[in-house]
Motif scaffolding. Structure first.
Motif, PDB file in Angstrom:
ATOM      1  N   ASN A  69       0.902  -1.295   0.108  1.00  0.00           N
ATOM      2  CA  ASN A  69      -0.074  -0.081  -0.043  1.00  0.00           C
ATOM      3  C   ASN A  69       0.953   1.266  -0.179  1.00  0.00           C
ATOM      4  O   ASN A  69       1.935   1.290   0.684  1.00  0.00           O
ATOM      5  CB  ASN A  69      -0.937   0.018   1.373  1.00  0.00           C
ATOM      6  N   PRO A  70       0.699   2.204  -0.751  1.00  0.00           N
ATOM      7  CA  PRO A  70       1.298   3.295  -0.810  1.00  0.00           C
ATOM      8  C   PRO A  70       0.908   4.478   0.235  1.00  0.00           C
ATOM      9  O   PRO A  70       0.467   5.614   0.131  1.00  0.00           O
ATOM     10  CB  PRO A  70       0.862   4.062  -2.179  1.00  0.00           C
ATOM     11  N   THR A  71       1.150   3.736   1.362  1.00  0.00           N
ATOM     12  CA  THR A  71       0.848   4.571   2.701  1.00  0.00           C
ATOM     13  C   THR A  71       1.974   4.808   3.564  1.00  0.00           C
ATOM     14  O   THR A  71       2.009   5.340   4.638  1.00  0.00           O
ATOM     15  CB  THR A  71      -0.475   4.125   3.439  1.00  0.00           C
ATOM     16  N   GLY A  72       3.212   4.088   3.145  1.00  0.00           N
ATOM     17  CA  GLY A  72       4.279   4.650   4.024  1.00  0.00           C
ATOM     18  C   GLY A  72       5.573   3.931   2.990  1.00  0.00           C
ATOM     19  O   GLY A  72       5.381   3.382   2.099  1.00  0.00           O
ATOM     20  N   PRO A  73       6.798   4.348   3.344  1.00  0.00           N
ATOM     21  CA  PRO A  73       7.819   3.810   2.899  1.00  0.00           C
ATOM     22  C   PRO A  73       7.861   2.193   3.148  1.00  0.00           C
ATOM     23  O   PRO A  73       7.410   1.569   4.016  1.00  0.00           O
ATOM     24  CB  PRO A  73       9.095   4.322   3.514  1.00  0.00           C
ATOM     25  N   LEU A  74       8.841   1.437   2.172  1.00  0.00           N
ATOM     26  CA  LEU A  74       8.731  -0.010   2.279  1.00  0.00           C
ATOM     27  C   LEU A  74       9.656  -0.211   3.559  1.00  0.00           C
ATOM     28  O   LEU A  74      10.688   0.319   4.138  1.00  0.00           O
ATOM     29  CB  LEU A  74       9.783  -0.637   1.269  1.00  0.00           C
ATOM     30  N   HIS A  75       9.011  -1.240   4.425  1.00  0.00           N
ATOM     31  CA  HIS A  75       9.771  -1.801   5.567  1.00  0.00           C
ATOM     32  C   HIS A  75      10.478  -2.944   5.251  1.00  0.00           C
ATOM     33  O   HIS A  75      10.496  -3.574   3.938  1.00  0.00           O
ATOM     34  CB  HIS A  75       9.066  -1.796   6.606  1.00  0.00           C
ATOM     35  N   GLY A  88       4.647   9.129  12.057  1.00  0.00           N
ATOM     36  CA  GLY A  88       6.068   8.912  11.694  1.00  0.00           C
ATOM     37  C   GLY A  88       6.679  10.283  10.785  1.00  0.00           C
ATOM     38  O   GLY A  88       5.836  10.880  10.253  1.00  0.00           O
ATOM     39  N   GLY A  89       7.805  10.345  10.604  1.00  0.00           N
ATOM     40  CA  GLY A  89       8.492  11.641   9.990  1.00  0.00           C
ATOM     41  C   GLY A  89       7.970  11.490   8.548  1.00  0.00           C
ATOM     42  O   GLY A  89       7.840  12.942   8.392  1.00  0.00           O
ATOM     43  N   TYR A  90       7.760  10.769   7.920  1.00  0.00           N
ATOM     44  CA  TYR A  90       7.288  11.009   6.492  1.00  0.00           C
ATOM     45  C   TYR A  90       5.915  11.648   6.426  1.00  0.00           C
ATOM     46  O   TYR A  90       5.749  12.426   5.452  1.00  0.00           O
ATOM     47  CB  TYR A  90       7.377   9.718   5.720  1.00  0.00           C
ATOM     48  N   ILE A  91       5.018  11.204   7.390  1.00  0.00           N
ATOM     49  CA  ILE A  91       3.952  12.100   7.532  1.00  0.00           C
ATOM     50  C   ILE A  91       4.177  13.624   7.516  1.00  0.00           C
ATOM     51  O   ILE A  91       3.556  14.393   6.703  1.00  0.00           O
ATOM     52  CB  ILE A  91       2.994  11.676   8.564  1.00  0.00           C
ATOM     53  N   ASN A  92       4.989  14.006   8.489  1.00  0.00           N
ATOM     54  CA  ASN A  92       5.595  15.235   8.648  1.00  0.00           C
ATOM     55  C   ASN A  92       5.996  15.971   7.339  1.00  0.00           C
ATOM     56  O   ASN A  92       5.783  17.175   7.199  1.00  0.00           O
ATOM     57  CB  ASN A  92       6.249  15.499   9.844  1.00  0.00           C
ATOM     58  N   ASP A  93       6.843  15.195   6.786  1.00  0.00           N
ATOM     59  CA  ASP A  93       7.301  15.879   5.580  1.00  0.00           C
ATOM     60  C   ASP A  93       6.389  15.958   4.553  1.00  0.00           C
ATOM     61  O   ASP A  93       6.388  16.990   3.922  1.00  0.00           O
ATOM     62  CB  ASP A  93       8.471  14.721   5.045  1.00  0.00           C
ATOM     63  N   LEU A  94       5.448  15.269   4.163  1.00  0.00           N
ATOM     64  CA  LEU A  94       4.122  15.143   3.340  1.00  0.00           C
ATOM     65  C   LEU A  94       3.679  16.646   3.503  1.00  0.00           C
ATOM     66  O   LEU A  94       3.528  17.315   2.584  1.00  0.00           O
ATOM     67  CB  LEU A  94       3.627  13.908   3.378  1.00  0.00           C
ATOM     68  N   ALA A  95       3.342  16.599   4.751  1.00  0.00           N
ATOM     69  CA  ALA A  95       2.338  17.858   5.344  1.00  0.00           C
ATOM     70  C   ALA A  95       3.304  18.802   5.114  1.00  0.00           C
ATOM     71  O   ALA A  95       2.549  20.069   4.473  1.00  0.00           O
ATOM     72  CB  ALA A  95       2.231  17.683   6.746  1.00  0.00           C
TER      73      ALA A  95
END
Length: 567
Positions: free
Chosen positions: A128-134, A195-202
């Motif tokens: 799902n394109p909802t977060g980076p790959l883990h 997580g950090g990536y949400i903040n980056d996107l925002a």
RNA sequence: GCGCCAGUAGCUCAGCUGGAUAGAGCAGUAGCCUUCUAAGCUAUUGGUCGGGGGUUCGAAUCCUCCCUGGCGCGCCA
């Protein structure tokens, strides 16, 4: 034709002649030669006589004698009947040397099959394109690339595909997460992506659009966390539709860019990104979604119950029937996926492979059921499952959650130990075995790592070969070349092994093969100095070195690991 | 409760569509660098193949029952 196939043809002819059998009589018995694991058993051995004993009502040893008398091939130096009745054959030295010559002249074409005119589609990652790959996704990724490469080695034309879930509730939650990250820091984050990536996107989004202008919900919200999210989503959708849609599109595109970059850094590139949203609207008769339902209905495998439309997947062994269209007329996620497979089928590949995490194993039956309903005769779908990766840190299990942003990303791991080490490590284990991965240990072990061990063998080959190349026009000594049984055995049978690994979809077998080949070469290296004054001996050993190097290079490349020539 | 996967040396794992004495690596022990890279080699220690039955010329491998661990069983996606 492969050596072993030539030998098997001769074996089968001999059996046919000796007992006036037809090929069909013993085809299923798997009577062919296998390459021996020990020099005592010759180069190849067959248990044909043991397997035929009952059918022919005769003693295995007698049968073995009779079969070996009829076994004619200029490749064979000696035949012996051993133990309870195994037929062991020894190849002539020139047969072996000739294979090395083929390998050196043809390089990767020696081990590969020519185009077999078949097309295969491998679908993998599809997270799902909802977060980076883990890290767990990483396993699916490296498995997908390796299996694709293996198929290619057998002459398939392979396309690699990623199914993007861009339509569902998860994306709405992603968009909502970004809104709340921006305008309401005190909001309880349960169920939202963090997580950090949400903040980056925002931050990135608010550079072009002022999210502070979106309306604030003033109605009272449900106590149920899930329901609350849905209410908020509905609110923003209706109050600020323009911004909402803009944000959704932005979020999907950004996430896909991140995932693409993560994969690219791993050396993995998909040929096609298929968007869930492109299966179309069920109300549009030309959509694959509609066509899929039509196809299933045509086979009389749908029925109505409780206002919903169902697929009778239990006819295929599924444990329950599945809803296609909900009571409210909306397609289920399942139907969307069936539509996607309908689209795949229409693209006319012969072979489809889906690589799923084992947490999706409950999904396998229902998707193969639908596929089998809609496919053409010449098509088949196969699902490869891989067990999950458990992460440990200092012996303590780490819980992973995309939602909480508390996960070890593939990218972080790659930065620490490198993509090729990850590939080797993940591919080393067979896919249905859970991997317990200790991050610190993986770093510590990087010195005694099998990855380096295998690479080192290749490096040693290269460093010898840069001084001098083998030359079949010069003198060489067949006895000298063939005295290293294990090493020769592995090199010569590489094409056959490769075929097996591809058919079994088991890159891990290739990894083990390469490690063993490396071990045999390291051993050879210690006791057989290559660049000696005696030109005949030197040339002989150069021939072995070059053949080893070709196989190692070829195998590593199939794993999508870059062979090193220096360390 | 049902289903899928796993259980093999102290640790991590191969071998599983039945085949010859169950294999690697790590860890342990003892050796090998004036010689193509010692991230290497050689020797060696270590096994009731989770347990009980069964199938047969032969079972780690197939069948069955049980034990342990992981995962999955929505008109979620």
């Amino acid at each position: 034709m492969k050596l072993i196939d030539l030998l098997n043809n001769s074996l089968f002819d001999s059996i046919k002649n000796a007992y006036s059998l037809e090929k069909e009589d013993f085809q299923k018995l798997d009577l062919g030669f296998v390459s021996s694991t020990s020099e005592d058993h010759g180069d190849y051995s067959s248990s044909a006589s043991l397997k035929l004993a009952k059918k022919l009502d005769s003693s295995p040893r007698d049968i073995a004698k009779k079969i070996s008398d009829g076994l004619l091939s200029e490749l064979i130096e000696e035949i012996s009947v051993d133990g309870p009745g195994f037929i062991n054959i020894y190849l002539t030295r020139s047969a072996k040397v000739n294979e090395l010559k083929n390998a050196i002249e043809l390089k990767e074409q020696w081990a590969f099959k020519k185009n077999n005119r078949k097309k295969a589609l491998v679908e993998f990652v599809s997270s799902n394109p909802t977060g980076p790959l883990h890290v767990g996704h990483g396993r699916g990724a490296v498995l997908g690339i390796a299996i694709s490469n293996l198929l290619q080695s057998q002459g398939y034309q392979v396309d690699k595909e990623y199914y993007v879930n861009d339509a569902g509730r998860q994306i709405n939650i992603l968009a909502l997460s970004i809104i709340l990250e921006t305008i309401n820091h005190s909001f309880n984050r349960d169920g939202l992506y963090q997580g950090g990536y949400i903040n980056d996107l925002a931050k990135k989004f608010t550079k072009k659009t002022n999210l502070k202008e979106v309306a604030q919900p003033e109605m009272s919200l449900s106590d149920d966390a899930d329901q609350k999210l849905d209410e908020l989503i509905a609110f923003y959708q209706s109050e600020s539709p323009k911004i909402w849609n803009e944000l959704r599109t932005f979020a999907i595109n950004e996430m896909i860019d991140i995932i693409k970059a993560d994969l690219k850094n791993m050396g993995i590139i998909h040929d096609k990104w298929f968007y869930e949203s492109s299966v179309g609207d069920f109300n549009d008769e030309s959509s694959v979604l509609f066509q899929a339902v039509k196809g299933i209905t045509k086979k009389k495998l749908t029925f109505k119950k409780d206002g919903a439309l169902w697929f009778k997947s239990t006819d295929f062994g599924d444990d329950k029937d599945r809803v296609l269209l909900r009571e409210n007329g909306e397609p289920t996620y399942y139907l969307t996926d069936v539509g996607y497979h309908k689209d795949k089928i229409d693209r006319k590949y012969e072979h489809y492979i889906n690589i799923f995490g084992a947490d999706h194993h409950g999904y396998v039956k229902r998707i193969t059921s639908a596929f089998d309903t809609l496919k053409n005769d010449y098509q088949s779908l196969e699902i490869v499952l891989y067990q999950l990766v458990n992460l440990f840190e200092n012996g303590k299990k780490k819980q992973m959650s995309t939602r909480k942003g508390d996960f070890y990303s593939l990218e972080e791991l790659r930065e620490e130990i490198g993509s090729d080490v990850i590939k080797f490590f993940f591919l080393e284990k067979k896919s249905d075995h859970t991997i317990d991965f200790d991050v610190l240990k993986a770093k510590e072990e990087s010195k005694t790592n099998p990855y380096f061990y295998t690479q080192y063998a290749h490096v040693r080959c290269c460093s010898i070969l840069q001084n001098k190349a083998p030359d079949f026009k010069c003198m060489y000594d067949e006895k000298e070349i063939t005295k290293n049984f294990d090493l020769l055995n592995k090199i010569i049978n590489y094409p056959k092994h490769l075929e097996d690994f591809a058919n079994e979809r088991s890159p891990h077998s290739l990894v083990h093969f390469l490690k063993e080949l490396a071990a045999d070469f390291h051993s050879f290296y210690e006791t057989n100095p290559v660049l000696v004054e005696n030109d005949t001996v030197a040339n002989s050993r150069l021939i072995i070195t070059k053949a080893t190097q070709i196989v190692l290079q070829n195998g590593l490349e199939l794993l999508s690991v870059k062979p090193l020539s220096k360390m």
